[in-house]
Scaffold this motif. Structure first.
Motif, PDB file in Angstrom:
ATOM      1  N   SER A  62       0.745  -1.008   0.111  1.00 40.17           N
ATOM      2  CA  SER A  62       0.019   0.080   0.166  1.00 40.17           C
ATOM      3  C   SER A  62       0.855   1.387  -0.128  1.00 40.17           C
ATOM      4  O   SER A  62       2.085   1.144   0.400  1.00 40.17           O
ATOM      5  N   THR A  63       0.370   2.486  -0.191  1.00 39.47           N
ATOM      6  CA  THR A  63       1.115   3.670  -0.496  1.00 39.47           C
ATOM      7  C   THR A  63       1.511   3.675   1.178  1.00 39.47           C
ATOM      8  O   THR A  63       2.763   4.354   1.359  1.00 39.47           O
ATOM      9  N   GLN A  64       0.801   3.749   2.230  1.00 42.83           N
ATOM     10  CA  GLN A  64       1.275   3.855   3.462  1.00 42.83           C
ATOM     11  C   GLN A  64       2.339   2.925   3.669  1.00 42.83           C
ATOM     12  O   GLN A  64       3.278   3.379   4.386  1.00 42.83           O
ATOM     13  N   GLN A  65       2.375   1.672   3.299  1.00 40.37           N
ATOM     14  CA  GLN A  65       3.526   0.911   3.465  1.00 40.37           C
ATOM     15  C   GLN A  65       4.921   1.126   2.852  1.00 40.37           C
ATOM     16  O   GLN A  65       5.691   1.233   3.541  1.00 40.37           O
ATOM     17  N   ILE A  66       4.865   1.747   1.651  1.00 39.20           N
ATOM     18  CA  ILE A  66       5.933   2.013   1.013  1.00 39.20           C
ATOM     19  C   ILE A  66       6.398   3.373   1.738  1.00 39.20           C
ATOM     20  O   ILE A  66       7.629   3.651   2.070  1.00 39.20           O
ATOM     21  N   GLU A  67       5.586   4.299   2.110  1.00 37.45           N
ATOM     22  CA  GLU A  67       6.063   5.528   3.058  1.00 37.45           C
ATOM     23  C   GLU A  67       6.830   5.201   4.253  1.00 37.45           C
ATOM     24  O   GLU A  67       7.679   5.786   4.453  1.00 37.45           O
ATOM     25  N   LEU A  68       6.223   4.284   4.751  1.00 33.44           N
ATOM     26  CA  LEU A  68       6.947   3.753   6.205  1.00 33.44           C
ATOM     27  C   LEU A  68       8.267   3.154   5.908  1.00 33.44           C
ATOM     28  O   LEU A  68       9.109   3.308   6.541  1.00 33.44           O
ATOM     29  N   VAL A  69       8.400   2.218   4.633  1.00 33.52           N
ATOM     30  CA  VAL A  69       9.691   1.699   4.397  1.00 33.52           C
ATOM     31  C   VAL A  69      10.647   2.746   4.162  1.00 33.52           C
ATOM     32  O   VAL A  69      11.556   2.808   4.511  1.00 33.52           O
ATOM     33  N   GLN A  70      10.003   3.745   3.141  1.00 32.63           N
ATOM     34  CA  GLN A  70      11.227   4.873   2.814  1.00 32.63           C
ATOM     35  C   GLN A  70      11.520   5.545   3.927  1.00 32.63           C
ATOM     36  O   GLN A  70      12.570   6.361   3.983  1.00 32.63           O
ATOM     37  N   SER A  71      10.491   5.793   5.032  1.00 34.59           N
ATOM     38  CA  SER A  71      10.910   6.443   6.256  1.00 34.59           C
ATOM     39  C   SER A  71      12.178   6.014   6.970  1.00 34.59           C
ATOM     40  O   SER A  71      12.826   6.635   7.801  1.00 34.59           O
ATOM     41  N   THR A  72      12.535   4.711   6.527  1.00 38.67           N
ATOM     42  CA  THR A  72      13.779   4.213   7.294  1.00 38.67           C
ATOM     43  C   THR A  72      15.102   4.446   6.658  1.00 38.67           C
ATOM     44  O   THR A  72      16.112   4.050   7.251  1.00 38.67           O
ATOM     45  N   ILE A  73      15.036   4.940   5.459  1.00 42.15           N
ATOM     46  CA  ILE A  73      15.973   5.157   4.609  1.00 42.15           C
ATOM     47  C   ILE A  73      17.227   5.965   5.392  1.00 42.15           C
ATOM     48  O   ILE A  73      18.422   5.581   5.203  1.00 42.15           O
ATOM     49  N   PRO A  74      16.928   7.204   5.991  1.00 44.17           N
ATOM     50  CA  PRO A  74      18.118   7.609   6.798  1.00 44.17           C
ATOM     51  C   PRO A  74      18.764   6.790   7.772  1.00 44.17           C
ATOM     52  O   PRO A  74      19.924   6.804   7.875  1.00 44.17           O
ATOM     53  N   VAL A  75      18.114   5.949   8.467  1.00 40.39           N
ATOM     54  CA  VAL A  75      18.288   5.104   9.383  1.00 40.39           C
ATOM     55  C   VAL A  75      19.427   4.097   8.951  1.00 40.39           C
ATOM     56  O   VAL A  75      20.520   3.635   9.388  1.00 40.39           O
ATOM     57  N   LEU A  76      19.118   3.441   7.519  1.00 37.31           N
ATOM     58  CA  LEU A  76      19.563   2.384   7.099  1.00 37.31           C
ATOM     59  C   LEU A  76      21.067   2.983   6.323  1.00 37.31           C
ATOM     60  O   LEU A  76      22.047   2.558   6.460  1.00 37.31           O
ATOM     61  N   ARG A  77      20.826   4.390   5.900  1.00 40.52           N
ATOM     62  CA  ARG A  77      21.864   4.840   5.298  1.00 40.52           C
ATOM     63  C   ARG A  77      23.356   5.098   6.823  1.00 40.52           C
ATOM     64  O   ARG A  77      24.401   4.959   6.616  1.00 40.52           O
ATOM     65  N   GLU A  78      22.656   5.382   7.863  1.00 34.70           N
ATOM     66  CA  GLU A  78      23.532   5.740   9.028  1.00 34.70           C
ATOM     67  C   GLU A  78      23.932   4.286   9.850  1.00 34.70           C
ATOM     68  O   GLU A  78      25.355   4.248  10.083  1.00 34.70           O
ATOM     69  N   ASN A  79      23.152   3.589   9.989  1.00 38.74           N
ATOM     70  CA  ASN A  79      23.325   2.253  10.781  1.00 38.74           C
ATOM     71  C   ASN A  79      23.136   1.127  10.191  1.00 38.74           C
ATOM     72  O   ASN A  79      22.846  -0.049  10.795  1.00 38.74           O
ATOM     73  N   GLY A  80      23.159   1.064   8.980  1.00 32.75           N
ATOM     74  CA  GLY A  80      22.667  -0.193   8.185  1.00 32.75           C
ATOM     75  C   GLY A  80      23.449  -1.532   8.396  1.00 32.75           C
ATOM     76  O   GLY A  80      22.989  -2.539   8.722  1.00 32.75           O
ATOM     77  N   ALA A  81      24.837  -1.387   8.609  1.00 30.00           N
ATOM     78  CA  ALA A  81      25.647  -2.574   8.735  1.00 30.00           C
ATOM     79  C   ALA A  81      25.514  -2.985  10.250  1.00 30.00           C
ATOM     80  O   ALA A  81      25.646  -4.101  10.486  1.00 30.00           O
ATOM     81  N   ALA A  82      25.300  -1.784  11.146  1.00 32.63           N
ATOM     82  CA  ALA A  82      25.095  -2.419  12.519  1.00 32.63           C
ATOM     83  C   ALA A  82      23.955  -3.219  12.498  1.00 32.63           C
ATOM     84  O   ALA A  82      23.762  -4.014  13.141  1.00 32.63           O
ATOM     85  N   LEU A  83      22.742  -2.788  11.894  1.00 36.53           N
ATOM     86  CA  LEU A  83      21.584  -3.643  11.749  1.00 36.53           C
ATOM     87  C   LEU A  83      21.856  -4.831  11.209  1.00 36.53           C
ATOM     88  O   LEU A  83      21.562  -6.101  11.777  1.00 36.53           O
ATOM     89  N   THR A  84      22.476  -5.004  10.264  1.00 30.05           N
ATOM     90  CA  THR A  84      22.389  -6.408   9.462  1.00 30.05           C
ATOM     91  C   THR A  84      23.669  -7.074  10.406  1.00 30.05           C
ATOM     92  O   THR A  84      23.501  -8.399   9.996  1.00 30.05           O
ATOM     93  N   GLY A  85      24.828  -6.529  10.976  1.00 32.80           N
ATOM     94  CA  GLY A  85      25.418  -7.370  11.664  1.00 32.80           C
ATOM     95  C   GLY A  85      24.742  -7.999  12.862  1.00 32.80           C
ATOM     96  O   GLY A  85      25.055  -9.318  12.937  1.00 32.80           O
ATOM     97  N   TYR A  86      24.013  -7.381  13.078  1.00 33.06           N
ATOM     98  CA  TYR A  86      23.184  -7.666  14.549  1.00 33.06           C
ATOM     99  C   TYR A  86      22.233  -9.047  13.867  1.00 33.06           C
ATOM    100  O   TYR A  86      22.060  -9.935  14.628  1.00 33.06           O
ATOM    101  N   PHE A  87      21.579  -8.593  12.709  1.00 30.42           N
ATOM    102  CA  PHE A  87      20.661  -9.812  12.270  1.00 30.42           C
ATOM    103  C   PHE A  87      21.348 -11.091  11.968  1.00 30.42           C
ATOM    104  O   PHE A  87      20.995 -11.951  12.297  1.00 30.42           O
ATOM    105  N   TYR A  88      22.663 -11.085  11.386  1.00 28.66           N
ATOM    106  CA  TYR A  88      23.275 -12.053  11.001  1.00 28.66           C
ATOM    107  C   TYR A  88      23.737 -12.968  12.263  1.00 28.66           C
ATOM    108  O   TYR A  88      23.723 -14.208  12.590  1.00 28.66           O
ATOM    109  N   GLN A  89      24.257 -12.420  13.544  1.00 32.28           N
ATOM    110  CA  GLN A  89      24.421 -12.870  14.768  1.00 32.28           C
ATOM    111  C   GLN A  89      23.100 -13.696  15.181  1.00 32.28           C
ATOM    112  O   GLN A  89      23.408 -14.729  15.693  1.00 32.28           O
ATOM    113  N   ARG A  90      22.114 -13.021  15.222  1.00 33.95           N
ATOM    114  CA  ARG A  90      20.847 -13.515  15.730  1.00 33.95           C
ATOM    115  C   ARG A  90      20.435 -14.804  14.850  1.00 33.95           C
ATOM    116  O   ARG A  90      20.086 -15.602  15.471  1.00 33.95           O
ATOM    117  N   MET A  91      20.396 -14.683  13.598  1.00 29.00           N
ATOM    118  CA  MET A  91      20.177 -15.725  13.025  1.00 29.00           C
ATOM    119  C   MET A  91      20.985 -16.974  12.857  1.00 29.00           C
ATOM    120  O   MET A  91      20.202 -18.020  12.982  1.00 29.00           O
TER     121      MET A  91
END
Length: 399
Positions: free
Chosen positions: A3-32
């Protein structure tokens, strides 16, 4: 469909992904990998250790968020992912494991409740991408199985010959344990090899280019030994292959795959490589030799010294059959044992223009920075972007 709202919500995380994406995915791999340790036999644990896998995934997640309304922009990246996944025998149920851990990681790292609209939006976005990849991979698996002599998943092979090519590169010749003939492949494609790494206590897969022209009896891979400051610091699998795998030992292989291959043997072709990046170029050159190619060919290679120069004899043999083949070797340190065109780093601007024809297809393979430099130089020399093809050995990409 999001939905349009879902797309906007995903796009709202772009600044966070740019700044902390590697920390997030590093945590993800350790967790998984903690929750599903069997996936350690799927993922490259060397890239896990170096952080390369987390960085690559962070870049991919960011690119997906940035282009979520125009996914066709990601077409080449999706093809690359599909090719890698099929070579690793990734299955649909593994997407469920990845998705669950990714959503929980977003929730835990960003302190967002799992029942929030943002997590729900990312869940839908992930499922959209997963559905695209699963469908494409299903088709690729079917194609592997349908081709003559093809197979799906891992198949047992035996080392029938082991040959040292240089101080750091060794070739392994592999035949199917059951004696069955092998499917053809396109020059430049790779296979995945899976071997038990005793230091880890489990199997590890790696992709290696097939370094010869296609035949139906033997596959050849030429592996660079990656040595770090301590044993296996850089190359779990390469060191295992060099030090512990010998003639008669078994490995597991998947069908040839990859989108980096010789496009047109009837066209002028220029091959530019460095280090072990020579392997797909040798496959392409040997294929042109077998085809009796008539068009001009340029083979350009860069290496650190002549002790690590591999397969030079094969290039010389190709020149005896292909009189139109022109070669250029740049060696940072060279002795009198090999003839070089330049002692020092490769600089394409120094080459005679006859070696770099404007209408040729260009193939580049080697370390990432090397490929970036050659790519940019070719563009400055007037070579069109769509004439330049590159192979990425690692988890990264070229912007």
């Amino acid at each position: 469909m999001l939905s349009t709202q879902q797309i906007e919500l995903v796009q709202s995380t772009i600044p966070v992904l740019r700044e902390n994406g590697a920390a997030l995915t590093g945590y993800f791999y350790q967790r998984m990998l903690k929750n599903s340790p069997e996936l350690k036999e799927v993922f490259n644990m060397g890239h896990q250790r170096s952080g390369g896998q987390a960085t690559a995934l962070a870049d991919a997640v960011l690119a997906y968020a940035e282009n979520i309304q125009q996914l066709e922009v990601l077409g080449d990246a999706v093809q690359h992912i599909v090719s890698k996944h099929v070579s690793l025998n990734i299955q649909p149920e593994q997407y469920d494991i990845v998705g669950e851990n990714l959503l929980h990681s977003i929730s835990e790292v960003l302190s967002i409740p799992m029942d929030s609209e943002l997590i729900s939006a990312w869940g839908s976005a992930y499922q959209q991408l997963a559905d695209i990849l699963i469908a494409a991979e299903k088709s690729a698996y079917a194609n592997n199985l349908a081709q003559k002599n093809g197979w799906e998943g891992w198949k047992d092979f035996v080392v029938v010959r082991k040959e040292q090519e240089s101080d750091t590169i060794t070739s392994f010749y592999l035949s199917a344990v059951d004696g069955s003939p092998l499917p053809d492949y396109k020059a430049g494609q790779f296979i995945s090899v899976r071997v038990h790494v005793s230091e880890l206590g489990f199997k590890q897969p790696r992709q290696y280019t097939l370094s010869d022209c296609s035949n139906n009896q033997v596959y050849r891979i030429s592996v660079k030994r990656e040595n770090g400051q301590d044993e296996l610091a850089d190359g779990y699998v390469s060191c295992t292959l060099h030090q512990k795998i010998n003639v008669g030992d078994r490995l597991e292989l998947t069908c040839p795959a990859g989108n980096f291959f010789l496009k047109n043997g009837q066209k002028e072709n220029v091959f530019i490589s460095a280090g072990v990046g020579i392997t797909p170029m040798i496959s392409m050159l040997m294929t042109l030799k077998e085809q009796g190619a008539k068009q001009p060919i340029t083979f350009i290679h860069a290496c650190q010294n002549d002790q690590v120069l591999a397969m030079n004899q094969q290039i010389s043999e190709a020149k005896s059959v292909l009189p139109q083949l022109q070669t250029y070797l740049a060696c940072e340190l060279a002795s009198d044992s090999v003839v070089v065109n330049k002692v020092g780093r490769l600089d394409l601007t120094e080459l005679d223009k006859i070696l770099l024809p404007k209408q040729a297809d260009y193939y580049i393979c080697g370390p990432l920075e090397f490929m970036k430099k050659q790519h940019d130089t070719l563009l400055k020399l007037g070579i069109a972007h769509d004439q330049i093809h590159m192979e990425l050995f690692n988890t990264g990409g070229i912007a």
